[in-house]
Design a protein around this motif. Structure first.
Motif, short mmCIF file in Angstrom:
data_model
loop_
_atom_site.label_atom_id
_atom_site.label_comp_id
_atom_site.label_asym_id
_atom_site.label_seq_id
_atom_site.Cartn_x
_atom_site.Cartn_y
_atom_site.Cartn_z
N ALA A 194 -107.89 1.28 -82.98
CA ALA A 194 -108.49 2.35 -83.90
C ALA A 194 -109.06 2.14 -85.00
O ALA A 194 -110.12 2.71 -85.26
N ARG A 195 -108.85 1.03 -85.61
CA ARG A 195 -109.43 0.57 -86.78
C ARG A 195 -110.84 0.20 -86.57
O ARG A 195 -111.90 0.17 -87.37
N TYR A 196 -111.01 -0.81 -85.64
CA TYR A 196 -112.04 -1.85 -85.41
C TYR A 196 -113.04 -1.33 -84.53
O TYR A 196 -114.11 -1.76 -84.15
N GLY A 197 -112.56 -0.57 -83.40
CA GLY A 197 -113.24 -0.22 -82.29
C GLY A 197 -113.00 -1.18 -80.98
O GLY A 197 -112.74 -2.21 -81.22
N ARG A 198 -112.89 -0.46 -79.85
CA ARG A 198 -112.53 -1.01 -78.89
C ARG A 198 -113.72 -2.24 -78.37
O ARG A 198 -113.26 -3.29 -78.08
N ALA A 199 -114.74 -1.95 -78.59
CA ALA A 199 -115.83 -2.99 -78.27
C ALA A 199 -115.76 -4.15 -79.13
O ALA A 199 -115.88 -5.38 -78.87
N GLU A 200 -115.34 -4.10 -80.31
CA GLU A 200 -114.94 -5.10 -81.45
C GLU A 200 -113.94 -6.03 -81.05
O GLU A 200 -113.85 -7.13 -80.80
N TYR A 205 -109.81 -13.27 -79.66
CA TYR A 205 -108.95 -13.93 -78.76
C TYR A 205 -107.55 -13.53 -79.41
O TYR A 205 -107.36 -13.31 -80.35
N PHE A 206 -106.70 -13.40 -78.30
CA PHE A 206 -105.24 -13.22 -78.68
C PHE A 206 -104.22 -14.13 -77.99
O PHE A 206 -104.52 -14.48 -76.87
N GLU A 207 -103.61 -14.74 -78.89
CA GLU A 207 -102.35 -15.74 -78.31
C GLU A 207 -101.25 -15.70 -78.97
O GLU A 207 -101.27 -14.99 -80.14
N VAL A 208 -100.13 -16.28 -78.47
CA VAL A 208 -98.87 -16.09 -79.09
C VAL A 208 -98.50 -17.43 -79.70
O VAL A 208 -98.61 -18.52 -78.90
N VAL A 236 -100.60 -6.31 -75.47
CA VAL A 236 -101.80 -6.32 -75.77
C VAL A 236 -102.52 -5.61 -74.77
O VAL A 236 -103.26 -4.78 -75.00
N ARG A 237 -102.35 -6.02 -73.58
CA ARG A 237 -103.11 -5.45 -72.42
C ARG A 237 -102.66 -4.13 -72.05
O ARG A 237 -103.58 -3.40 -71.77
N ARG A 238 -101.60 -3.48 -72.47
CA ARG A 238 -101.25 -2.18 -72.11
C ARG A 238 -102.04 -1.18 -73.22
O ARG A 238 -102.46 -0.27 -73.25
N ALA A 239 -102.24 -1.80 -74.55
CA ALA A 239 -103.08 -1.05 -75.56
C ALA A 239 -104.50 -1.20 -75.25
O ALA A 239 -105.20 -0.31 -75.55
N LEU A 240 -105.09 -2.50 -74.77
CA LEU A 240 -106.22 -2.63 -74.55
C LEU A 240 -106.48 -3.55 -73.17
O LEU A 240 -106.32 -4.85 -73.46
N PRO A 241 -106.40 -2.75 -72.05
CA PRO A 241 -106.48 -3.63 -70.64
C PRO A 241 -107.54 -4.69 -70.81
O PRO A 241 -107.51 -5.77 -69.96
N THR A 242 -108.69 -4.87 -71.53
CA THR A 242 -109.69 -5.68 -71.39
C THR A 242 -109.59 -6.61 -72.54
O THR A 242 -110.80 -7.44 -72.84
N ALA A 243 -108.41 -6.95 -73.25
CA ALA A 243 -108.29 -7.86 -74.47
C ALA A 243 -108.42 -9.11 -73.66
O ALA A 243 -107.91 -9.35 -72.62
N ARG A 244 -108.99 -10.19 -74.47
CA ARG A 244 -108.88 -11.51 -74.09
C ARG A 244 -107.75 -12.17 -74.42
O ARG A 244 -107.50 -12.54 -75.71
#
Length: 555
Positions: A194-200, A205-208, A236-244
């Protein structure tokens, strides 16, 4: 800054500053070296693996010196530089300290979640305002979610010189409620979109977590980590299915923890979905060197770092479903603790760190190509330590707003082109030798050449040795074939060029430099171009011990 912290920093200076670099010996004649470059023969694409950085202390990104350095990082390659930080979910008031930071993103009231994104937004805003993107480490555990036994403190204060194990506390435990943990990550990701935009956010990269195979950072077992990882990645993927998404950012690459993780994400039952496997867009591990002190001088351990990287590449290549996934070496450094000073870490302030960086990154590109893997990044765990004494001996890119020599090598990397072209050096240590033994006999006088889309040829040269002792310069003749210009710009990083630490030593190592001295240090830190004429036979360049040179030939 507390007086006690200042005293600690002063001790670090005395222990770890070391010489500006090993000076060349006037008694030793230069070593003749021939480098041959064929600028028309493309060898392979050269991915910009150098554009990743990180630090334990996330809150420095909003401090004035941290903001200034973040701006410089973004200018290396705007919107293509990434930053990884620990402690983005840690509970606290946002005050940075050694190996510590916090955002207070999650607390509870009457057992109900309370989300507060203000501090973490400020950190990410600082990145984005300066052309840097997050390599988003999901961790550490908020106090209200920690499963730490009663009596275990949430945080143990740590300072340089203390036992490294002393950092471990309640923040390092698995969640006491995996559903709440997943919801936290889901809400954070939704907020970021919501803050930065989906495309951004799709470009992040997302890691735990960090180095969950070490009990410094993880007070659970491997299965608990796999579960925490699965739940977070699913959120992460539920909120943004295309997240890396990827991981596991373990220390090293060859232990059973990594084997278990790779098996789990490819063939294991997912703790969040019940399906087989966990989405994995990239694979990450850490590779470190091992410096020591020998006969009173620093001896670098480049072989240790390269062996670890090569073993990680081989391990990933052996898993068919992961073999062609991008790899990020999530921490890629000469040793393991940025905030730990000491005699073995005296390489950090001057050109020894710079020449090591040039020699090691060049080999990473080659090792990845030989293993047939896709190396996307090699993250330098180096940023800045705000409020510490000048040149305090920590692994960083700048000291009190003045860039160190190593940062200038990253600036040279940023001048390289997209394609590597053929280049050989008869003074280079063979790949298998440097991986096995390091550089302990003859120096490593190496070359890496590129061409960009506009036709500019860039040649990176270095004269590196593991032992920081006086040694001869390299008299390098660069023989050129293929299309190139008749004039060249030459950039140097060595004891007397782009080296603020050497200038500080000349000033008498002042604890509190005057405004005029600070200006002098900043001037000494800068890269300055030389113009060189290229003859039909090529060009000649002298490179001192632990020196790095970049030659740019305009089309």
């Amino acid at each position: 800054m507390r007086l006690s912290s200042f005293a600690v920093g002063v001790s670090a200076v005395l222990l770890s500053s070391g010489p500006a670099t090993a000076a060349p010996s006037a008694e030793l004649p230069p070593i003749p070296v021939t480098v041959r470059v064929d600028s028309d023969r493309i060898v392979a694409p050269l991915p910009p693996i150098w554009r990743f950085f990180g630090a334990d202390e996330p809150n420095y990104a909003t401090a004035p010196d941290g903001v200034a350095l973040m701006r410089e990082l973004g200018q290396l390659r705007h919107d293509a530089v990434y930053f990884r930080a620990h402690n983005l979910l840690t509970t606290g008031d946002g005050t940075a300290d050694f190996k510590w930071g916090s955002t207070n993103a999650y607390t509870e009231k009457n057992g109900k979640p309370v989300y507060d994104w203000r501090i973490v937004d400020g950190i990410i805003d600082s990145y984005r305002a300066r052309g840097v993107r997050p390599y988003l480490e999901i961790g550490f555990m908020p106090e209200a979610l920690s499963s730490a036994p009663k009596g275990v403190p949430y945080r143990r204060a740590w300072k340089p010189g203390n036992d490294y194990k002393g950092i471990t506390a309640g923040w390092s435990y698995p969640p006491n409620d995996y559903a709440k943990w997943g919801e936290l990550i889901y809400q954070w990701t939704r907020h970021n979109v919501a803050r930065y935009g989906r495309a951004e956010v799709e470009r992040w990269y997302f890691e735990v977590w960090n180095e969950a195979n070490l009990d410094f950072y993880w007070s659970g077992n491997p299965e608990q980590f796999y579960r925490m990882h699965d739940v977070a990645i699913d959120a992460v993927r539920r909120a943004l299915p295309t997240a890396r998404v990827g991981g596991p950012d373990v220390a090293g690459s060859g232990d059973a923890f990594m084997d278990g993780f790779l098996a789990h994400v490819t063939t294991g039952k997912n703790y969040a979905t019940g399906k087989i496997g966990t989405p994995t867009d990239f694979v990450s591990f850490h590779a470190k060197g091992q410096p020591s002190v020998v006969d009173g001088h620093v001896r670098m351990g480049i072989a240790n770092q390269l062996k670890t990287a090569d073993a990680g590449f081989a391990k990933i290549a052996a898993v068919p479903s992961l073999a062609h996934k991008p790899i990020v070496i999530g921490e890629n450094d000469p040793e393991g603790c940025a905030a730990c000073p000491g005699p073995a870490n005296a390489y950090r302030n001057g050109p020894l760190y710079a020449s090591y960086t040039a020699a090691s990154y060049a080999r990473l590109w080659t090792l990845a190509r030989r293993r047939g893997v896709t190396l996307e990044g090699a993250l330098s765990w180096s940023y800045t330590f705000v409020g510490q004494p000048w040149f305090a001996g920590y692994r960083q890119l700048a000291s009190n707003g003045v860039d160190l020599a190593v940062f200038n090598v990253f600036r040279l990397f940023a001048k390289l082109g997209e394609n590597q072209v053929a280049a050989t050096s008869d003074g280079e240590v063979a790949l298998d030798t440097i991986v096995r033994d390091g550089v302990r006999a003859a120096p490593d006088v190496g070359a890496l050449a590129t061409r960009d889309r506009a036709g500019k040829v860039a040649i990176l040269l270095w004269n590196y040795h593991d032992d920081d002792v006086p040694g001869p310069s390299a008299a390098v003749h660069v023989a050129l074939s293929g299309k190139h210009g008749a004039t060249a710009r030459l950039w140097r990083v060595d004891a007397t060029h782009a080296n603020a630490f050497g200038e500080w030593q000349k000033l008498g190592s002042p604890a509190r430099p005057s405004a005029a001295q600070v200006a002098q240090l900043k001037t000494a830190s800068r890269l300055v171009a030389e113009t060189v004429t290229v003859t039909p036979g090529g060009m000649d360049v002298t490179i001192p011990r632990q020196g790095v040179v970049l030659v740019e030939l305009q089309p």
